[in-house]
Design a protein around this motif. Structure first.
Motif, PDB file in Angstrom:
ATOM      1  N   SER A   5       0.816  -1.214   0.000  1.00 45.27           N
ATOM      2  CA  SER A   5       0.000   0.000   0.000  1.00 45.27           C
ATOM      3  C   SER A   5       0.850   1.265   0.000  1.00 45.27           C
ATOM      4  O   SER A   5       0.365   2.345  -0.341  1.00 45.27           O
ATOM      5  CB  SER A   5      -0.943   0.013   1.213  1.00 45.27           C
ATOM      6  OG  SER A   5      -0.229   0.106   2.424  1.00 45.27           O
ATOM      7  N   GLN A  40      -6.726  -4.601 -16.203  1.00 41.55           N
ATOM      8  CA  GLN A  40      -5.773  -4.225 -15.157  1.00 41.55           C
ATOM      9  C   GLN A  40      -5.198  -2.858 -15.517  1.00 41.55           C
ATOM     10  O   GLN A  40      -4.800  -2.626 -16.660  1.00 41.55           O
ATOM     11  CB  GLN A  40      -4.657  -5.257 -15.049  1.00 41.55           C
ATOM     12  CG  GLN A  40      -3.744  -5.030 -13.841  1.00 41.55           C
ATOM     13  CD  GLN A  40      -2.696  -6.115 -13.725  1.00 41.55           C
ATOM     14  OE1 GLN A  40      -1.546  -5.954 -14.140  1.00 41.55           O
ATOM     15  NE2 GLN A  40      -3.097  -7.252 -13.172  1.00 41.55           N
ATOM     16  N   VAL A  85      -9.732   2.771  -6.191  1.00 37.59           N
ATOM     17  CA  VAL A  85      -9.825   3.164  -7.600  1.00 37.59           C
ATOM     18  C   VAL A  85     -11.166   2.694  -8.154  1.00 37.59           C
ATOM     19  O   VAL A  85     -11.620   1.583  -7.858  1.00 37.59           O
ATOM     20  CB  VAL A  85      -8.679   2.538  -8.439  1.00 37.59           C
ATOM     21  CG1 VAL A  85      -8.841   2.911  -9.915  1.00 37.59           C
ATOM     22  CG2 VAL A  85      -7.329   2.997  -7.919  1.00 37.59           C
ATOM     23  N   MET A 143     -12.631  -1.055  -8.413  1.00 37.57           N
ATOM     24  CA  MET A 143     -11.538  -1.925  -8.805  1.00 37.57           C
ATOM     25  C   MET A 143     -10.840  -2.458  -7.555  1.00 37.57           C
ATOM     26  O   MET A 143     -10.818  -1.789  -6.510  1.00 37.57           O
ATOM     27  CB  MET A 143     -10.528  -1.177  -9.696  1.00 37.57           C
ATOM     28  CG  MET A 143     -11.137  -0.560 -10.939  1.00 37.57           C
ATOM     29  SD  MET A 143      -9.898   0.074 -12.114  1.00 37.57           S
ATOM     30  CE  MET A 143      -9.400  -1.458 -12.920  1.00 37.57           C
ATOM     31  N   GLY A 144     -10.271  -3.647  -7.654  1.00 32.79           N
ATOM     32  CA  GLY A 144      -9.530  -4.226  -6.539  1.00 32.79           C
ATOM     33  C   GLY A 144      -8.039  -4.154  -6.796  1.00 32.79           C
ATOM     34  O   GLY A 144      -7.592  -4.204  -7.943  1.00 32.79           O
ATOM     35  N   ARG A 145      -7.269  -4.063  -5.721  1.00 37.99           N
ATOM     36  CA  ARG A 145      -5.816  -4.045  -5.874  1.00 37.99           C
ATOM     37  C   ARG A 145      -5.338  -5.442  -6.275  1.00 37.99           C
ATOM     38  O   ARG A 145      -5.584  -6.414  -5.574  1.00 37.99           O
ATOM     39  CB  ARG A 145      -5.131  -3.631  -4.575  1.00 37.99           C
ATOM     40  CG  ARG A 145      -3.612  -3.425  -4.736  1.00 37.99           C
ATOM     41  CD  ARG A 145      -2.931  -3.287  -3.381  1.00 37.99           C
ATOM     42  NE  ARG A 145      -3.418  -2.172  -2.619  1.00 37.99           N
ATOM     43  CZ  ARG A 145      -2.951  -0.921  -2.720  1.00 37.99           C
ATOM     44  NH1 ARG A 145      -1.990  -0.649  -3.581  1.00 37.99           N
ATOM     45  NH2 ARG A 145      -3.449   0.052  -1.977  1.00 37.99           N
ATOM     46  N   ASN A 146      -4.659  -5.531  -7.421  1.00 38.40           N
ATOM     47  CA  ASN A 146      -4.091  -6.796  -7.853  1.00 38.40           C
ATOM     48  C   ASN A 146      -2.750  -7.000  -7.172  1.00 38.40           C
ATOM     49  O   ASN A 146      -2.524  -7.987  -6.488  1.00 38.40           O
ATOM     50  CB  ASN A 146      -3.951  -6.825  -9.377  1.00 38.40           C
ATOM     51  CG  ASN A 146      -3.452  -8.151  -9.900  1.00 38.40           C
ATOM     52  OD1 ASN A 146      -2.270  -8.455  -9.793  1.00 38.40           O
ATOM     53  ND2 ASN A 146      -4.355  -8.955 -10.450  1.00 38.40           N
ATOM     54  N   GLN A 198       0.652  -1.104  -7.439  1.00 38.06           N
ATOM     55  CA  GLN A 198      -0.319  -0.109  -7.884  1.00 38.06           C
ATOM     56  C   GLN A 198      -0.998  -0.562  -9.173  1.00 38.06           C
ATOM     57  O   GLN A 198      -1.323   0.255 -10.036  1.00 38.06           O
ATOM     58  CB  GLN A 198       0.339   1.268  -8.048  1.00 38.06           C
ATOM     59  CG  GLN A 198       0.647   1.951  -6.729  1.00 38.06           C
ATOM     60  CD  GLN A 198      -0.600   2.182  -5.859  1.00 38.06           C
ATOM     61  OE1 GLN A 198      -1.705   1.767  -6.182  1.00 38.06           O
ATOM     62  NE2 GLN A 198      -0.408   2.857  -4.736  1.00 38.06           N
ATOM     63  N   ASN A 199      -1.204  -1.857  -9.301  1.00 42.53           N
ATOM     64  CA  ASN A 199      -2.004  -2.428 -10.373  1.00 42.53           C
ATOM     65  C   ASN A 199      -3.388  -2.754  -9.822  1.00 42.53           C
ATOM     66  O   ASN A 199      -3.514  -3.483  -8.837  1.00 42.53           O
ATOM     67  CB  ASN A 199      -1.354  -3.707 -10.924  1.00 42.53           C
ATOM     68  CG  ASN A 199      -0.120  -3.416 -11.753  1.00 42.53           C
ATOM     69  OD1 ASN A 199      -0.205  -3.117 -12.938  1.00 42.53           O
ATOM     70  ND2 ASN A 199       1.055  -3.494 -11.128  1.00 42.53           N
ATOM     71  N   TRP A 200      -4.409  -2.229 -10.485  1.00 42.50           N
ATOM     72  CA  TRP A 200      -5.789  -2.398 -10.040  1.00 42.50           C
ATOM     73  C   TRP A 200      -6.583  -3.117 -11.123  1.00 42.50           C
ATOM     74  O   TRP A 200      -6.315  -2.953 -12.313  1.00 42.50           O
ATOM     75  CB  TRP A 200      -6.392  -1.037  -9.717  1.00 42.50           C
ATOM     76  CG  TRP A 200      -5.671  -0.358  -8.590  1.00 42.50           C
ATOM     77  CD1 TRP A 200      -4.457   0.280  -8.644  1.00 42.50           C
ATOM     78  CD2 TRP A 200      -6.085  -0.282  -7.235  1.00 42.50           C
ATOM     79  NE1 TRP A 200      -4.089   0.742  -7.408  1.00 42.50           N
ATOM     80  CE2 TRP A 200      -5.076   0.422  -6.516  1.00 42.50           C
ATOM     81  CE3 TRP A 200      -7.222  -0.723  -6.544  1.00 42.50           C
ATOM     82  CZ2 TRP A 200      -5.181   0.681  -5.148  1.00 42.50           C
ATOM     83  CZ3 TRP A 200      -7.323  -0.465  -5.177  1.00 42.50           C
ATOM     84  CH2 TRP A 200      -6.311   0.235  -4.498  1.00 42.50           C
ATOM     85  N   GLN A 201      -7.583  -3.904 -10.734  1.00 47.46           N
ATOM     86  CA  GLN A 201      -8.259  -4.764 -11.693  1.00 47.46           C
ATOM     87  C   GLN A 201      -9.772  -4.753 -11.528  1.00 47.46           C
ATOM     88  O   GLN A 201     -10.309  -4.426 -10.462  1.00 47.46           O
ATOM     89  CB  GLN A 201      -7.776  -6.207 -11.546  1.00 47.46           C
ATOM     90  CG  GLN A 201      -8.256  -6.863 -10.243  1.00 47.46           C
ATOM     91  CD  GLN A 201      -7.840  -8.307 -10.132  1.00 47.46           C
ATOM     92  OE1 GLN A 201      -6.654  -8.604 -10.196  1.00 47.46           O
ATOM     93  NE2 GLN A 201      -8.802  -9.199  -9.946  1.00 47.46           N
ATOM     94  N   CYS A 202     -10.465  -5.132 -12.601  1.00 46.36           N
ATOM     95  CA  CYS A 202     -11.891  -5.425 -12.544  1.00 46.36           C
ATOM     96  C   CYS A 202     -12.203  -6.451 -13.630  1.00 46.36           C
ATOM     97  O   CYS A 202     -11.422  -6.619 -14.582  1.00 46.36           O
ATOM     98  CB  CYS A 202     -12.746  -4.170 -12.714  1.00 46.36           C
ATOM     99  SG  CYS A 202     -12.748  -3.480 -14.373  1.00 46.36           S
TER     100      CYS A 202
END
Length: 256
Positions: free
Chosen positions: A77, A175, A190, A202-205, A208-212
């Motif tokens: 984080s 992503q 995010v 979006m969820g943290r993968n 600082q990569n976020w996904q849906c």
């Protein structure tokens, strides 16, 4: 109704408290840690990292980046957060006038429990430690030192240009890598929005990569970013309807 002088006193107190809280948020107290460096010939320093930023020169962090021990990394984080670091308590190894530098957290310094925490296991929990590029380390201390005591504090990140959104993944697995974030630099939430959808969390993968898992192909993309200081910024239609995976788009920037 309160007397005019009482209302004025209350207003002055509230303004003073707000000013103090703002200063506290921007400049935290100095804390103690240690720092070492890695040779700049190690390509992984500028092309990899546990935050997923990739080539750090392309993301503008360059030599002003650092790996953090688990105590500071906070399971990823802290990626993108800014730390002011200065050499401390050593007139032999510290550069004169004790200059400080501001570094962006880009990597994780793993523990080595096969070595003592004070002799090789610098990143063992609960030590606070910075693993810096050689070029950054040399700005605060002599390189012969190898390891030095430092002081550090969290500071606001001063960024040039807008927040960058790099879209990766596939049709039903989007992503987004988010870089160049101002203010505290630490993202906690995010959201993404297409022209035919509402805001999608979006969820943290990792890092600082976020996904849906929503197919947003053929729709302009908007993003909403929230930092650790609970300030939210929305960038509308940053990607056109014909966006492609692998492209990077520029959004708004938090006001400093």
């Amino acid at each position: 109704m309160a007397a005019p002088h009482l209302r004025a006193a209350v207003i002055c107190y509230l303004l003073s408290a707000l000013h103090t809280s703002t200063i506290t948020a921007q400049y935290q107290e100095w804390k103690s840690a240690t720092a070492t460096y890695s040779k700049d010939t190690d390509a992984s320093i500028i092309t990899e990292g546990a935050c997923g930023f990739g080539d750090l020169h392309k993301t503008s962090y360059g030599k002003y980046s650092t790996g953090l021990s688990g105590m500071l990394f906070n399971r990823g984080s802290s990626c993108g957060a800014c730390f002011e670091v200065r050499c401390a308590d050593n007139m032999v190894w510290c550069l004169q006038t004790s200059p400080s530098i501001v570094l962006t957290a880009t990597d994780f310094c793993p523990p080595n429990y096969g070595l003592p925490a004070d002799n090789g296991g610098w990143c063992n929990f609960p030590r606070a430690h910075f693993q810096m590029p050689e070029a950054a380390f040399s700005l605060i201390a002599h390189q012969k030192a190898q390891i030095v005591s430092v002081q550090y504090r969290r500071v606001q990140c001063k960024r040039e240009g807008g927040i960058r959104f790099t879209v990766k993944g596939s049709a039903y697995f989007m992503q987004v890598l988010i870089t160049n974030v101002g203010l505290d630099g630490e993202i906690v939430a995010v959201k993404v929005k297409g022209s035919r959808t509402g805001w999608i969390q979006m969820g943290r993968n990792w890092g600082q990569n976020w996904q849906c898992n929503t197919n947003l192909a053929g729709q302009p993309l908007s993003f909403e970013v929230t930092t650790a200081s609970r300030i939210t910024l929305a960038s509308y239609n940053v990607a056109p309807p014909n966006w492609k995976f692998g492209q990077t788009f520029l959004g708004k920037q938090f006001q400093q």
